[in-house]
Motif scaffolding. Structure first.
Motif, mmCIF file in Angstrom:
data_model
loop_
_atom_site.group_PDB
_atom_site.id
_atom_site.type_symbol
_atom_site.label_atom_id
_atom_site.label_comp_id
_atom_site.label_asym_id
_atom_site.label_seq_id
_atom_site.Cartn_x
_atom_site.Cartn_y
_atom_site.Cartn_z
ATOM 1 N N HIS A 124 1.173 -1.075 -0.092
ATOM 2 C CA HIS A 124 -0.037 -0.034 0.122
ATOM 3 C C HIS A 124 0.912 1.004 0.059
ATOM 4 O O HIS A 124 1.341 1.584 1.088
ATOM 5 N N HIS A 130 1.697 5.263 -2.089
ATOM 6 C CA HIS A 130 1.291 6.116 -3.415
ATOM 7 C C HIS A 130 2.581 7.102 -3.667
ATOM 8 O O HIS A 130 3.185 7.780 -3.378
ATOM 9 N N LYS A 156 -8.019 -1.331 -6.519
ATOM 10 C CA LYS A 156 -8.742 -0.927 -5.496
ATOM 11 C C LYS A 156 -10.306 0.242 -5.166
ATOM 12 O O LYS A 156 -9.711 0.215 -6.664
ATOM 13 N N HIS A 176 -6.560 -0.465 5.319
ATOM 14 C CA HIS A 176 -5.779 0.214 6.997
ATOM 15 C C HIS A 176 -7.102 0.562 7.838
ATOM 16 O O HIS A 176 -7.770 1.308 8.445
ATOM 17 N N ASP A 204 0.136 2.396 3.384
ATOM 18 C CA ASP A 204 0.357 3.814 3.076
ATOM 19 C C ASP A 204 0.973 5.241 2.802
ATOM 20 O O ASP A 204 0.543 6.132 3.371
#
Ligand code: ZN
Length: 462
Positions: free
Chosen positions: A58, A60, A151, A239, A315
């Motif tokens: 996870h 970004h 997702k 999460h 995340d």
């Protein structure tokens, strides 16, 4: 190039054993007691653990949510260097297409961002921010490209879809034996609470948490699992942060539903008190879901110990405090959400989990590597030390101690949410497909990451 690593304790989800490991042509070539040392290099790893390369499912590293979205501090180049420094050798990044564009176009954009830049291996979860026949037809094409996970969002006006769209997407994903992960928070109710707080002049970072209460995660998880039951699709909750959502998962599992659960270090090690820090410093901790209470933290640790949580990813989505987080100085809803974490996950979880006895070594390896590889169709290429697997290896020195600090981190961001955290254990040497990329704790080789084509998920894991 071949190497033999001698004397380390090799750890898998099945146990731990002192074994020699021979690497040749990028793969694990041999595993045993007293493997012949006819290799280019013999490494003495006595006193160390040997873990399969960690996988962060996870991240970004390229945020592209349309006009007005501030740039993240890290990209594939910088973020992946931070990742490998502590043994994360693969990431699965969130790829998000623009509205009205094809998944194919999004895949191309992400490949261009990662190829030649990434220092770890990589794949993507393809985001579905809308639903239509064209996108449905693209799901099998994505699977053919090796993109088998997707997702969706129940929060954020620019990303979320309706329950009916989620239902339809699940059917398409099921047809390719894929894995869906959803951001579970009730977007419409969050909007309503935010409007109320702002109208009352309540604009500080702490209201970010108060407008996203625990029940709104539990409600969304319940709705998600209800839809998944209609389709009979095992699904992933990304999460997960609250004890209420855990209770929903427990109830669903008790009825036989297959549910995968991810949590992140910030929900295990930080709590809502961070939002009360002076001088707007609470903004550093604005992420969604928000940091929760110490009761929630405790519940998550108990769930980890009981194997009710399958994976820990980060995340990682970082914004500089100085210029980006400050955009929300007068309005908490404008603070860019997310925090760094790609670099520190192994040390944080090892220190807070393994050295305290809350987690066994075998659980640690499952949560950070093997379970992720299996859940997302990378196993046994990744996630395990066995003959034929990629030689993604972490020689872990359990005695090495350190202190997390923004000024020494490799993450390309101007703060660390874990500033001052004392760590025990660190990656000493890291191999990516047999190439030494970290030596004696220092990154020595960059830019060697490759795309990992993934197969369907192992639904039987949960
Ligand atoms: Zn995310």
């Amino acid at each position: 190039m071949s190497s033999v690593i001698k004397g380390a304790t090799v750890v898998s989800t099945h146990g731990q054993r002192q074994l020699d490991v021979k690497i040749a042509d990028g793969k694990i070539a041999e595993l045993g007691v007293d493997v012949a040392t006819s290799a280019d290099e013999v490494v003495d790893a006595t006193g160390c653990y040997l873990f399969p390369g960690f996988i962060d499912a996870h991240t970004h590293l390229k945020l592209d949510n349309g006009p007005g979205t501030p740039d993240t501090a890290d990209n594939f180049k910088t973020g992946s260097i931070a990742a490998i420094a502590n043994g994360t050798t693969s990431v699965i990044d969130m790829a998000t297409p623009h509205r009205g564009h094809s998944l194919e176009a999004c895949l191309k954009t992400w490949n261009e961002a990662a190829a030649g830049n990434s220092s770890c291996d990589y794949s993507y979860h393809m985001s579905l921010i809308e639903w239509n026949q064209q996108l449905a037809a693209e799901i099998p094409k994505m699977a053919a490209h090796g993109i088998t996970s997707f997702k969706m969002y129940m929060a954020y006006d620019n990303l979320r879809t309706s329950d009916a769209e989620i239902y339809a997407a699940m059917k398409a994903i099921k047809s390719v034996h894929g894995m869906l992960g959803i951001h579970c928070e009730s977007g419409a109710l969050i909007n309503a609470l935010q409007a109320e707080y702002l109208a009352a002049g309540l604009t500080a970072p702490k209201y970010h948490a108060l407008t996203r209460p625990n029940q709104l995660e539990a409600e969304a998880v319940n709705r998600y699992l209800t839809i998944a039951r209609l389709v009979d699709l095992p699904v992933n909750i990304v999460h997960l942060s609250t004890r209420e959502a855990l209770a929903v998962v427990r109830a669903a599992r008790a009825k036989g539903q297959k549910v995968f659960v991810e949590t992140c270090p910030q929900y295990l090690l930080l709590d809502e008190h961070c939002y009360d820090l002076p001088n707007f410093a609470g903004a550093k901790y604005v992420c969604s879901p928000p940091l929760r209470s110490q009761r929630d933290e405790l519940a998550l640790w108990q769930a980890l110990a009981g194997n009710e949580i399958n994976t820990i990813s980060t995340d990682h989505c970082d914004f500089n405090f100085k210029d980006k987080k400050r955009i929300g100085k007068d309005d908490f809803t404008k603070i860019p959400g997310g925090m760094p974490g790609i670099e520190t996950r192994p040390q944080l979880i090892y220190t807070a989990g393994v050295t305290t006895g809350k987690l066994s070594l075998t659980q640690f390896v499952g949560l950070l590597s093997e379970n992720i590889a299996r859940q997302f169709g990378m196993y046994p290429q990744k996630g395990v030390i066995q003959v034929g697997s990629d030689a993604d290896l972490v020689i872990w020195d359990p005695e090495k101690s350190g202190v997390i600090a923004a000024k020494t981190q490799l993450q390309h961001v101007d703060y660390s949410p874990f500033e001052g955290f004392k760590t025990k254990g660190a990656a000493r040497t890291v191999y990516l497909r047999g190439q030494k990329i970290v030596d004696n704790g220092r990154v020595v080789t960059t830019g060697k990451g490759q795309f990992v084509a993934r197969h369907g998920s192992d639904y039987e894991l949960v």
